[in-house]
Scaffold this motif. Sequence first.
Motif, PDB file in Angstrom:
ATOM      1  N   THR A   1     -11.261   9.161  11.598  1.00 18.55           N
ATOM      2  CA  THR A   1     -11.171   7.761  11.176  1.00 18.55           C
ATOM      3  C   THR A   1     -11.612   7.923   9.686  1.00 18.55           C
ATOM      4  OG1 THR A   1     -13.421   7.117  11.983  1.00 18.55           O
ATOM      5  CG2 THR A   1     -11.290   6.374  13.345  1.00 18.55           C
ATOM      6  N   PHE A   2     -11.034   7.124   8.719  1.00 14.88           N
ATOM      7  CA  PHE A   2     -11.460   7.388   7.552  1.00 14.88           C
ATOM      8  C   PHE A   2     -11.774   5.766   6.976  1.00 14.88           C
ATOM      9  CE2 PHE A   2      -8.313  10.428   8.310  1.00 14.88           C
ATOM     10  CZ  PHE A   2      -8.752  11.440   7.848  1.00 14.88           C
ATOM     11  N   SER A   3     -13.005   5.820   6.239  1.00 13.98           N
ATOM     12  CA  SER A   3     -13.384   4.435   5.645  1.00 13.98           C
ATOM     13  C   SER A   3     -13.857   4.623   4.074  1.00 13.98           C
ATOM     14  CB  SER A   3     -14.494   3.477   6.690  1.00 13.98           C
ATOM     15  OG  SER A   3     -15.581   3.757   6.476  1.00 13.98           O
ATOM     16  N   PHE A   4     -13.513   3.724   3.308  1.00 10.60           N
ATOM     17  CA  PHE A   4     -13.630   3.927   2.105  1.00 10.60           C
ATOM     18  C   PHE A   4     -14.427   2.635   1.375  1.00 10.60           C
ATOM     19  CE2 PHE A   4      -9.695   6.264   2.424  1.00 10.60           C
ATOM     20  CZ  PHE A   4      -9.877   7.482   1.487  1.00 10.60           C
ATOM     21  N   THR A   5     -15.352   2.686   0.397  1.00 14.21           N
ATOM     22  CA  THR A   5     -16.230   1.462  -0.065  1.00 14.21           C
ATOM     23  C   THR A   5     -14.933   0.797  -1.105  1.00 14.21           C
ATOM     24  OG1 THR A   5     -16.974   3.084  -1.805  1.00 14.21           O
ATOM     25  CG2 THR A   5     -18.336   2.463   0.390  1.00 14.21           C
ATOM     26  N   HIS A   6     -14.025   1.767  -1.510  1.00 11.84           N
ATOM     27  CA  HIS A   6     -13.105   1.177  -2.712  1.00 11.84           C
ATOM     28  C   HIS A   6     -11.918   0.790  -1.798  1.00 11.84           C
ATOM     29  CE1 HIS A   6     -10.753   0.995  -5.956  1.00 11.84           C
ATOM     30  NE2 HIS A   6     -11.489   1.486  -6.978  1.00 11.84           N
ATOM     31  N   PRO A   7     -11.511  -0.654  -2.296  1.00 17.01           N
ATOM     32  CA  PRO A   7     -10.489  -1.318  -1.667  1.00 17.01           C
ATOM     33  C   PRO A   7      -9.241  -0.435  -1.546  1.00 17.01           C
ATOM     34  CG  PRO A   7     -11.633  -2.897  -2.879  1.00 17.01           C
ATOM     35  CD  PRO A   7     -12.318  -1.585  -3.234  1.00 17.01           C
ATOM     36  N   LEU A   8      -9.134   0.361  -2.566  1.00 20.39           N
ATOM     37  CA  LEU A   8      -7.741   1.050  -2.903  1.00 20.39           C
ATOM     38  C   LEU A   8      -7.912   2.325  -2.137  1.00 20.39           C
ATOM     39  CD1 LEU A   8      -7.021  -0.272  -6.404  1.00 20.39           C
ATOM     40  CD2 LEU A   8      -6.100  -1.210  -4.310  1.00 20.39           C
ATOM     41  N   GLY A   9      -8.718   2.853  -1.428  1.00 24.66           N
ATOM     42  CA  GLY A   9      -8.870   4.103  -0.849  1.00 24.66           C
ATOM     43  C   GLY A   9      -7.940   4.295   0.163  1.00 24.66           C
ATOM     44  N   SER A  10      -7.174   5.501   0.282  1.00 24.43           N
ATOM     45  CA  SER A  10      -6.245   5.909   1.307  1.00 24.43           C
ATOM     46  C   SER A  10      -6.130   7.319   1.606  1.00 24.43           C
ATOM     47  CB  SER A  10      -4.805   5.057   1.124  1.00 24.43           C
ATOM     48  OG  SER A  10      -4.205   5.843   0.114  1.00 24.43           O
TER      49      SER A  10
ATOM     50  N   GLN B   1       0.638  -1.218   0.006  1.00 27.25           N
ATOM     51  CA  GLN B   1       0.016  -0.084   0.025  1.00 27.25           C
ATOM     52  C   GLN B   1       0.883   1.154  -0.061  1.00 27.25           C
ATOM     53  OE1 GLN B   1      -1.303   2.631   2.025  1.00 27.25           O
ATOM     54  NE2 GLN B   1      -2.436   3.094   0.563  1.00 27.25           N
ATOM     55  N   PRO B   2       1.974   1.427   0.833  1.00 26.43           N
ATOM     56  CA  PRO B   2       2.694   2.592   0.670  1.00 26.43           C
ATOM     57  C   PRO B   2       3.420   2.920  -0.595  1.00 26.43           C
ATOM     58  CG  PRO B   2       3.457   1.393   2.743  1.00 26.43           C
ATOM     59  CD  PRO B   2       2.321   0.259   1.785  1.00 26.43           C
ATOM     60  N   SER B   3       3.637   1.933  -1.319  1.00 27.65           N
ATOM     61  CA  SER B   3       4.555   1.812  -2.718  1.00 27.65           C
ATOM     62  C   SER B   3       3.239   2.424  -3.538  1.00 27.65           C
ATOM     63  CB  SER B   3       5.109   1.056  -3.122  1.00 27.65           C
ATOM     64  OG  SER B   3       6.027   0.517  -2.146  1.00 27.65           O
ATOM     65  N   ILE B   4       1.920   2.010  -3.639  1.00 24.86           N
ATOM     66  CA  ILE B   4       0.957   2.266  -4.391  1.00 24.86           C
ATOM     67  C   ILE B   4       0.393   3.574  -4.308  1.00 24.86           C
ATOM     68  CG2 ILE B   4      -1.670   1.933  -4.675  1.00 24.86           C
ATOM     69  CD1 ILE B   4      -1.313  -1.001  -3.929  1.00 24.86           C
ATOM     70  N   GLN B   5       0.269   4.111  -3.141  1.00 24.23           N
ATOM     71  CA  GLN B   5       0.107   5.647  -2.790  1.00 24.23           C
ATOM     72  C   GLN B   5       1.066   6.453  -3.545  1.00 24.23           C
ATOM     73  OE1 GLN B   5       0.080   7.382   1.149  1.00 24.23           O
ATOM     74  NE2 GLN B   5      -2.010   7.523   1.127  1.00 24.23           N
ATOM     75  N   ALA B   6       2.491   6.020  -3.340  1.00 24.63           N
ATOM     76  CA  ALA B   6       3.591   6.710  -3.896  1.00 24.63           C
ATOM     77  C   ALA B   6       3.723   6.635  -5.389  1.00 24.63           C
ATOM     78  CB  ALA B   6       4.922   6.294  -3.142  1.00 24.63           C
ATOM     79  N   ASP B   7       2.951   5.781  -5.865  1.00 23.89           N
ATOM     80  CA  ASP B   7       2.982   5.278  -7.295  1.00 23.89           C
ATOM     81  C   ASP B   7       4.508   4.897  -7.938  1.00 23.89           C
ATOM     82  OD1 ASP B   7       2.205   4.794 -10.029  1.00 23.89           O
ATOM     83  OD2 ASP B   7       2.336   7.007 -10.526  1.00 23.89           O
TER      84      ASP B   7
ATOM     85  N   GLY C   1      -1.488  19.946   7.048  1.00 25.24           N
ATOM     86  CA  GLY C   1      -2.659  19.328   7.726  1.00 25.24           C
ATOM     87  C   GLY C   1      -3.554  19.122   6.484  1.00 25.24           C
ATOM     88  N   HIS C   2      -3.500  19.273   5.394  1.00 23.74           N
ATOM     89  CA  HIS C   2      -4.269  18.913   4.344  1.00 23.74           C
ATOM     90  C   HIS C   2      -4.328  17.438   4.277  1.00 23.74           C
ATOM     91  CE1 HIS C   2      -3.785  22.981   2.326  1.00 23.74           C
ATOM     92  NE2 HIS C   2      -4.209  23.429   3.287  1.00 23.74           N
ATOM     93  N   LEU C   3      -5.443  16.959   3.984  1.00 20.06           N
ATOM     94  CA  LEU C   3      -5.528  15.346   3.747  1.00 20.06           C
ATOM     95  C   LEU C   3      -5.593  15.190   1.997  1.00 20.06           C
ATOM     96  CD1 LEU C   3      -8.100  14.915   6.521  1.00 20.06           C
ATOM     97  CD2 LEU C   3      -5.647  14.009   6.426  1.00 20.06           C
ATOM     98  N   LYS C   4      -4.649  14.406   1.694  1.00 17.08           N
ATOM     99  CA  LYS C   4      -4.717  13.804   0.231  1.00 17.08           C
ATOM    100  C   LYS C   4      -5.413  12.563   0.016  1.00 17.08           C
ATOM    101  CE  LYS C   4      -0.448  16.107  -1.428  1.00 17.08           C
ATOM    102  NZ  LYS C   4       0.689  16.114  -1.898  1.00 17.08           N
ATOM    103  N   VAL C   5      -6.404  12.424  -0.635  1.00 18.55           N
ATOM    104  CA  VAL C   5      -6.975  11.451  -0.690  1.00 18.55           C
ATOM    105  C   VAL C   5      -6.915  10.538  -2.046  1.00 18.55           C
ATOM    106  CG1 VAL C   5      -9.645  10.231  -0.972  1.00 18.55           C
ATOM    107  CG2 VAL C   5      -9.063  12.438   0.246  1.00 18.55           C
ATOM    108  N   PHE C   6      -6.480   9.280  -1.963  1.00 21.12           N
ATOM    109  CA  PHE C   6      -6.132   8.556  -3.081  1.00 21.12           C
ATOM    110  C   PHE C   6      -7.011   7.207  -3.174  1.00 21.12           C
ATOM    111  CE2 PHE C   6      -2.353  10.488  -1.331  1.00 21.12           C
ATOM    112  CZ  PHE C   6      -1.333  10.631  -2.667  1.00 21.12           C
ATOM    113  N   ILE C   7      -7.363   7.175  -4.582  1.00 24.03           N
ATOM    114  CA  ILE C   7      -7.482   5.759  -5.042  1.00 24.03           C
ATOM    115  C   ILE C   7      -6.519   4.863  -5.641  1.00 24.03           C
ATOM    116  CG2 ILE C   7      -9.268   4.339  -6.374  1.00 24.03           C
ATOM    117  CD1 ILE C   7     -10.644   5.558  -3.803  1.00 24.03           C
ATOM    118  N   GLY C   8      -6.209   3.887  -5.267  1.00 26.38           N
ATOM    119  CA  GLY C   8      -4.878   3.296  -5.817  1.00 26.38           C
ATOM    120  C   GLY C   8      -3.574   4.219  -5.730  1.00 26.38           C
TER     121      GLY C   8
END
Length: 432
Positions: free
Chosen positions: A296-305, A72-78, A312-319
């Motif tokens: 707490t954050f919960s996604f319906t998409h399995p690749l959400g992070s 997962q950390p590498s997916i977020q970092a592409d 303090g901004h929140l970057k939202v990722f799908i894959g």
Amino acid sequence: MIRLVTLLSISVALFAIPLQLIKKEAPNPKVTLLVIGGIHGNEPGGYFSAAILATHYKILSNALWIVPNLNQPSIQADRRGKYGDMNRKFAHIKPNDPDKPRVEAIKKIILSPKVSLVLNLHDGHGFYRKKYQGSIFNPNAWGQTCVIDQCKLDGAKRFAELDAIAQKVKENINKKLIKKHHSFNVKNTNTKFDDEEMQQSLTYFAVIHHKPAFAIETSKNLTSLAQKVFYQLIAIEEFMNITGIRFERDFKMNLHDIEKIISDYGYLTINDNIIINLSNIKKTLRFIPLKSKDNTFSFTHPLGSVKKSAHGHLKVFIGNKHITTLVPQYFESAKECPKSFAIITGKKRKTVKTTSEFFVSDDFRIVPIDNIRVNVIGFSGRKRNESGIMIKYNKLDKRYSIDRQNRIFRVEFYRKDKFCALSLVHFKEGNN
Ligand SMILES: [Zn+2]
């Protein structure tokens, strides 16, 4: 597109580290296929396919286990590997390697007595050909292959004929090619004798523990993510056929349907009191009413992070896709908030859950609730509390919609100056 009620059959187990294992099982499974996505973070064909398996397939016999985002950390970092190549850490790993908890967790899953066959999903360079035909088509390319470590597996009860299985998968994929040059091949790395590097890989770890294992490599040189996902999914379906897993999917296997699914990012729920529709979302959403810590954050998409930036901004990722940034405004959470509220729309009265998206045609009015202030973001009337007021679509400032089509707006509930909940009102197309 009919959406099967598959979510009920998904159970998500969280380990000490957040490794997702999604189990989709029919009663009394005899065979379990384990599909692993995202060992390499810059190979989205693999992990988007694993995510679609988790959300758009129903298993009718036997079992399908899915780890959609191993690294997962590498997916977020592409990146292939944020901490080096994870697929070279299955023979030895340093005790302080940040990948260690994930590698140990997936090893345990692979070695589960229930797991009958393992698939590791990749996007590889070029198009594999036995003879050299240029820098893209050659024997060193990995793209469009079913990879095996050896022809046969000693000590496996079932599915020991790795080469025969891979050949059959290849032949069936080659009946469904989008373009002729996408043809699949079997690549045998002869790991035990020829390939010291691959002796450290995930599939070889499985093989030396008598588990049949294959890698599926689609090509990085395919022109779209949908094409990569198309080939991954037809390969996985071939493996389900071979292992006797019957399934249904809720879409047609063509690029148009796959593209539609890939662009559906689903919903993000924060603290059980904020809901955000992520499809077609704008690049930045401001003044999101968060807590100053422990959100707490919960996604319906399995690749959400989510990733917190220095501001303090929140970057939202799908894959590997950074889809939006949430800029918080900090609030204390109110106690005793309503679980639902009533709206009047088109002369009808409806009850709506407070953390949900509700659909209206042209206008709506929220029935007042004692001590609760309502704020429809983008509506500027004279009153501070906007409950009881008719809100018309054409009166809303479209800069405040959360989506790029300007159809979805936030409806926020407060008790005095404390935050209760954020709902979404979605104006249906074609009425206004
Ligand atoms: Zn890879």
